[in-house]
Write an enzyme that holds these catalytic residues in place. Structure first.
Site, PDB file in Angstrom:
ATOM      1  N   GLU A   1       0.390  29.323 -21.636  1.00 27.86           N
ATOM      2  CA  GLU A   1      -0.649  29.287 -20.605  1.00 27.86           C
ATOM      3  C   GLU A   1      -1.759  30.324 -20.818  1.00 27.86           C
ATOM      4  OE1 GLU A   1       0.937  29.702 -16.685  1.00 27.86           O
ATOM      5  OE2 GLU A   1      -1.037  29.924 -15.758  1.00 27.86           O
TER       6      GLU A   1
ATOM      7  N   GLU B   1       1.227  31.156  -3.486  1.00 35.11           N
ATOM      8  CA  GLU B   1       0.053  30.399  -3.918  1.00 35.11           C
ATOM      9  C   GLU B   1      -0.117  29.103  -3.118  1.00 35.11           C
ATOM     10  OE1 GLU B   1       0.686  30.133  -8.169  1.00 35.11           O
ATOM     11  OE2 GLU B   1      -0.301  32.068  -8.453  1.00 35.11           O
TER      12      GLU B   1
ATOM     13  N   ASP C   1       1.919  37.926 -14.287  1.00 38.51           N
ATOM     14  CA  ASP C   1       1.984  36.487 -14.552  1.00 38.51           C
ATOM     15  C   ASP C   1       1.839  36.164 -16.029  1.00 38.51           C
ATOM     16  OD1 ASP C   1       2.142  33.799 -14.051  1.00 38.51           O
ATOM     17  OD2 ASP C   1       0.079  33.568 -13.350  1.00 38.51           O
TER      18      ASP C   1
ATOM     19  N   GLU D   1      12.378  34.584 -16.171  1.00 41.05           N
ATOM     20  CA  GLU D   1      11.526  33.409 -16.361  1.00 41.05           C
ATOM     21  C   GLU D   1      10.547  33.692 -17.501  1.00 41.05           C
ATOM     22  OE1 GLU D   1       9.985  31.129 -12.927  1.00 41.05           O
ATOM     23  OE2 GLU D   1       8.014  31.231 -13.879  1.00 41.05           O
TER      24      GLU D   1
ATOM     25  N   ARG E   1      -0.761  44.008  -6.661  1.00 43.80           N
ATOM     26  CA  ARG E   1       0.060  42.800  -6.733  1.00 43.80           C
ATOM     27  C   ARG E   1       1.340  43.012  -7.547  1.00 43.80           C
ATOM     28  NH1 ARG E   1      -2.036  37.359  -9.588  1.00 43.80           N
ATOM     29  NH2 ARG E   1      -0.026  36.517 -10.226  1.00 43.80           N
TER      30      ARG E   1
ATOM     31  N   LYS F   1       9.806  27.301  -5.212  1.00 45.35           N
ATOM     32  CA  LYS F   1       8.664  28.218  -5.154  1.00 45.35           C
ATOM     33  C   LYS F   1       8.182  28.165  -3.709  1.00 45.35           C
ATOM     34  CE  LYS F   1       3.898  28.823  -6.830  1.00 45.35           C
ATOM     35  NZ  LYS F   1       2.837  28.340  -7.761  1.00 45.35           N
TER      36      LYS F   1
END
Ligand SMILES: *[C@@H]1O[C@H](CO)[C@@H](O)[C@H](O)[C@H]1NC(C)=O
Ligand SMILES: *[C@@H]1O[C@H](CO)[C@@H](O)[C@H](O)[C@H]1NC(C)=O
Ligand SMILES: *[C@@H]1O[C@H](CO)[C@@H](O)[C@H](O)[C@H]1NC(C)=O
Ligand SMILES: *[C@@H]1O[C@H](CO)[C@@H](O)[C@H](O)[C@H]1NC(C)=O
Ligand SMILES: *[C@@H]1O[C@H](CO)[C@@H](O)[C@H](O)[C@H]1NC(C)=O
Ligand SMILES: *[C@@H]1O[C@H](CO)[C@@H](O)[C@H](O)[C@H]1NC(C)=O
Ligand SMILES: *[C@@H]1O[C@H](CO)[C@@H](O)[C@H](O)[C@H]1NC(C)=O
Ligand SMILES: *[C@@H]1O[C@H](CO)[C@@H](O)[C@H](O)[C@H]1NC(C)=O
Ligand SMILES: *[C@@H]1O[C@H](CO)[C@@H](O)[C@H](O)[C@H]1NC(C)=O
Ligand SMILES: *[C@@H]1O[C@H](CO)[C@@H](O)[C@H](O)[C@H]1NC(C)=O
Ligand SMILES: *[C@@H]1O[C@H](CO)[C@@H](O)[C@H](O)[C@H]1NC(C)=O
Ligand SMILES: *[C@@H]1O[C@H](CO)[C@@H](O)[C@H](O)[C@H]1NC(C)=O
Length: 843
Positions: free
Chosen positions: A408, A302, A380, A402, A351, A298
């Site tokens: 989450e 972020e 996300d 993914e 985004r 990654k």
């Protein structure tokens, strides 16, 4: 020479903690006929302990013993009596001669034939043979004795799971337990749980685990930790599960304690010393772990370091690692989750466009052992997203999807959400590249663009709890189904679920039908009360990702905006007037989403900015759809309690109680969701609910309306997360609070709900009474029992309902709530609701 052993029997598991998940091998009753028809011998064509074929022999012996109480002899050479033979094609043919009628097997594929003198379980490789053994045992454990002869091959060679485990033993987005791999900065000494995890993963044909957080820590690469990682690889190898690591791009400058490297002042991927640094590390890892799977990176995301810091491309960054892995056949997984913070006041910033903007121009520049790991949607892991257009944009680059088994944004294992129906909206989506069929599952398998590598990765975050591995028994269906779909994404969610139910809870038809119904209804229900029409999950996106907080989507740079105001809502992602995200899709898909007429209702707010009074294809307005779906989703969640209750006595009490505890929680929290979101948008639009429900709660007694002694009225952190915007808290943390009220509902039987707030920082005690008759007591101890993210505030994360069922209440009775605070938790109460039994009212 004949070498056969009567192995010591393993005891049949009695305690049902959930630890064995779907590999219980529970005794089958009434199977004596089959028992005598099963061969007495298991021929295992590899006698090396620790080889997957050896493991397969052990599993077959133990499984048959446990399911049928039948002891088999385990042999490591040819047996003239009828036998269950497990091994690779090559070994089988060496011992028994050429296999007949077996189609070509791909790596990890297997052939299972139960029709002949011998039962053949033959893998293209050792891993395939082990998968075949698990498949056969799964049939037996489900009481499926059909004679079968078939071959199966994986749809993709990447069938990985990711663990976001930190070196200190915590898990990012892990819900309720510590890491099974790390503690105190190093690898734990007891790897029993790691081995059990590998066994579970192998049984659903997962072939690699990335064991550390994608927000990686360079200390993972110390000499001591690489030795630790090699111990993890050792316990997973017998199951054919390889180990991989997430990397911190800046590691060369972070003083990694490993003698094969020295500290540098740069991590520029084109700097020769950096190349040498990573080459040294990779060479060192492979010298210790020869079957190391590879890296996951990654970068530039972020706050993580990456090649952009040095003005290098993401491909240059990826190739740095891919080159070092190439000599060993290792794989680099490079995450497409790269985006910049944005400015909401600019109507065309988006985004959702970031992944294609960053990666499409680099198509063809990544090495062949690199796979771009692409989240299913462009933002996300939301409750519904359109398919990421990046899947259509990489034709000369390997791609994997993914997914996230860890819930989450989907209830954090405290809400039942069976995820495959969500995943299938993407896996089965046809992107129509070049106007040709381009279904996502055929893109990630490598088939559509003829790529050598591809497949799936899922963030799982299994953990060290006392019993179950995801904190919830029912949530384990998602891990099971992930493996099954990674192998073959054409499978339907329901039959896969039903295999899991039979393996986990046995063959009782009522269990099968009930858990099927609950699970299949669960994602639509959660979608309905969390965020529908493509608005995204309306959770607190800044911190917890758990409870409702619609306002948190706005006024920040994260780009999960809804652009809701008093008149209108939704992101304008059209090319005609908006961000032109729609233009990232191939023409046919672009045309569908560009036009409001052809955009499906369930993604309307993802693609279009519309008035709240816009009429959907369904005939409802957007706002009324919101109100109705939040009511219907929460109503469905109430039925999970009664559905599960119908299984009382059919499931062992330990697992039943754990499941019921969570269903009761979800029933209460779905109402917190419903009311928070509806109240929020009602207050914003002032458009009333056609059915008069929103803002009207005739069966509630607001805590602030009660007579208070030791309690005071308090505001809450987010107005919409408390009924009537306020709650009560004790006047100090050493004062017991008493709240009383004369009940003016008609006499009758009621289900009573007490909504209280359960925060970090204390365990308050609550008791409820009707006319001094104690209904019961409970504690504000969610921090120890539920595992979801908590807060220190009165909000949508902490608002919780405690239930009392079927209580006899007379008009004029006194209701009394007694709250004993503890430390920072001031026994907060929101309201008490009285629901007439059998009325179907969900207030
Ligand atoms: C039994 O297992 C086979 C092989 O997996 C499968 O094709 C078949 O549908 C199963 N039968 C039942 C009744 O589940
Ligand atoms: C981590 O360190 C603490 C304090 O030194 C110790 O109590 C604990 O047992 C350690 N945990 C593990 C898993 O080694
Ligand atoms: C990395 O791990 C070390 C050792 O456990 C720890 O001291 C450090 O705080 C971690 N760094 C980050 C950024 O988490
Ligand atoms: C790589 O290892 C060699 C010795 O094997 C050493 O001389 C060199 O300094 C190392 N390079 C870096 C950048 O750590
Ligand atoms: C490694 O080098 C960086 C500068 O690139 C420095 O900040 C850091 O303190 C060094 N670490 C060690 C352990 O020498
Ligand atoms: C990267 O490019 C920008 C603009 O071209 C420049 O300002 C910056 O100094 C460069 N950074 C590095 C590390 O070369
Ligand atoms: C708004 O965003 C778009 C897309 O990122 C950009 O091209 C444009 O320059 C921005 N407009 C302003 C005024 O910043
Ligand atoms: C077009 O975009 C503007 C913002 O640039 C927005 O205010 C307006 O509502 C949009 N028009 C339509 C028809 O969606
Ligand atoms: C949306 O509402 C505004 C304000 O009432 C109105 O002017 C506009 O015509 C409406 N737009 C559509 C497409 O109905
Ligand atoms: C909502 O909450 C804010 C901040 O807590 C407060 O200032 C405001 O007055 C509240 N509004 C209403 C309508 O209750
Ligand atoms: C209601 O809306 C007003 C203004 O739009 C806002 O100030 C207030 O905080 C909102 N109240 C709630 C409960 O959201
Ligand atoms: C009250 O809260 C303070 C601060 O959290 C704490 O120090 C104190 O021990 C608490 N007292 C009681 C009785 O819980």
């Amino acid at each position: 020479m004949r070498i056969c052993f009567l192995l010591a029997s393993v005891g049949v598991a009695v305690a049902e903690t959930g630890i064995d998940a779907w590999l219980r091998y529970a005794p089958l009753t009434g199977s004596s006929v089959v028992h005598s028809a099963l061969p007495n011998n298991v021929v295992v064509l590899n006698s090396s302990q620790g080889s997957p074929v050896y493991t397969a022999g052990q599993e077959l012996h133990n499984g048959i013993k446990s399911i049928f109480d039948k002891s088999t002899r385990v042999c490591y050479s040819k047996e003239t009596k009828s036998a269950l033979v497990v091994g690779t094609v090559a070994e089988y043919e060496k011992v028994y001669g050429a296999l007949q009628n077996v189609p070509e097997l791909a790596p990890d594929g297997f052939w299972l034939d139960t029709t002949g003198f011998n039962i053949q379980i033959v893998g293209q490789d050792e891993r395939g043979a082990l998968y075949g053994a698990f498949e056969y045992l799964s049939m037996l454990a489900q009481g499926n004795f059909t004679k079968v002869a078939y071959a199966t091959n994986p749809a993709g060679n990447i069938r990985w799971v990711n663990q976001w485990d930190n070196m200190d033993g915590s898990i990012e987005r892990g819900y309720g337990g510590a890491s099974i791999f790390f503690a105190n900065g190093t690898v734990v000494s007891d790897l029993t749980r790691a081995a059990q995890y590998a066994r579970l993963l192998a049984s659903v044909r997962i072939n690699a685990v990335v064991i550390n957080n994608v927000n990686a820590n360079s200390t993972t690469l110390s000499a001591e930790n690489i030795q630790g990682v090699s111990r993890i690889a050792d316990v997973m190898r017998p199951y054919g599960v390889q180990v991989g690591l997430s990397l911190d791009f800046a590691s060369p400058t972070e003083g990694v304690q490993n003698p094969v490297v020295h500290n540098l002042t740069t991590y520029d991927p084109l700097d020769e010393s950096v190349v040498q640094w990573w080459t040294n590390i990779t060479d060192n890892i492979y010298s210790i772990i020869p079957d190391f799977a590879g890296y996951l990176v990654k970068a530039d995301s972020e706050g993580q370091a990456g090649p952009l810091v040095y003005n290098r491309t993401l491909a240059q960054g990826a190739n740095l690692f891919a080159k070092t892995l190439e000599p060993y056949g290792g794989t680099l997984m490079y995450r497409a989750f790269v985006y910049n913070l944005l400015n909401e006041s600019n109507w065309t910033e988006d985004r959702a466009k970031a992944a294609v903007d960053f990666f499409q121009p680099l198509d063809g520049q990544f090495m062949d052992n690199t796979v771009i790991q692409i989240k299913y949607g462009p933002i996300d892991f939301q409750v519904r997203e359109p398919t990421s257009p990046l899947f259509a944009s990489l034709r000369e680059t390997n791609a994997a999807i993914e997914l996230e088994v860890a819930q989450e944004y989907l209830g954090q294992q405290c809400h039942l959400v069976y995820l495959p129906p969500l995943w299938k909206t993407v896996l089965d989506f046809d992107l129509q590249v070049d106007n040709e069929s381009s279904v996502v599952r055929n893109i990630i398998s490598g088939q559509r663009f003829n790529r050598p590598l591809g497949g799936s990765a899922a963030v799982v975050n299994t953990m060290l709890t006392n019993n179950v591995r995801l904190g919830s028994n029912l949530a384990m269906s998602n891990l099971y189904a992930y493996g099954r779909l990674a192998w073959d994404a054409t499978q339907e969610p329901e039959p896969v679920l039903q295999d899991w139910i039979r393996l986990t809870f046995g063959l009782h038809p009522r269990i099968l039908s009930t858990i099927t119904q609950m699970s299949m209804e669960s994602w639509p229900a959660y979608l309905n009360y969390s965020g529908n029409l493509g608005i995204q999950t309306l959770t607190d996106i800044l911190y917890t990702h758990f409870g409702p907080n619609p306002a948190s989507q706005e006024l920040n740079g994260y780009g999960q905006w809804t652009r809701a105001d008093s008149l209108s809502v939704g992101m304008d992602r059209t090319c005609s007037n908006g961000t032109c995200y729609s233009g990232q899709y191939p023409p046919k898909v672009y045309e569908m989403y560009e036009s409001i007429e052809t955009t499906p209702d369930d993604l309307i707010l993802w693609f279009h900015h519309v008035n709240w009074t816009h009429v959907l294809h369904s005939g409802k307005t957007v706002i009324q759809h919101f109100y109705d779906s939040h009511y219907s989703g929460a109503a469905t969640a109430q039925t999970f309690v009664t559905q599960l209750a119908s299984l009382s006595g059919l499931i062992d009490s330990e697992r039943y109680n754990e499941m019921m505890y969570r269903q009761l929680y979800q029933a209460g929290h779905s109402i917190v969701w419903r009311d928070s979101v509806n109240d929020y948008y009602y207050n914003m639009t002032l458009i009333p609910d056609d059915h008069g429900r929103v803002g009207h709660h005739p069966w509630r007694i607001e805590a602030e309306a009660m007579a208070l002694d030791g309690y005071r009225i308090s505001g809450v952190a987010l107005n919409e997360t408390a009924s009537n915007k306020s709650a009560i808290v004790t006047v100090s943390n050493s004062t017991t609070g008493i709240a009383t009220h004369i009940i003016d509902f008609p006499s009758g039987r009621y289900d009573i709900g007490v909504n209280y707030f359960d925060l970090y920082g204390g365990v308050s005690n609550f008791s409820a009474y009707v006319n001094n008759r104690k209904l019961g007591s409970w504690q504000g101890n969610a921090e120890f029992t539920l595992g979801h993210e908590l807060t220190y505030f009165l909000d949508g994360n902490s608002n919780t309902r405690h239930h009392f069922f079927d209580v006899d209440v007379k008009e004029g009775d006194e209701l009394k709530i007694v709250g004993v605070p503890d430390q920072m938790e001031a026994a907060p109460v929101d309201y008490v609701v009285f629901l007439p039994v059998g009325s179907g009212i969900v207030d």
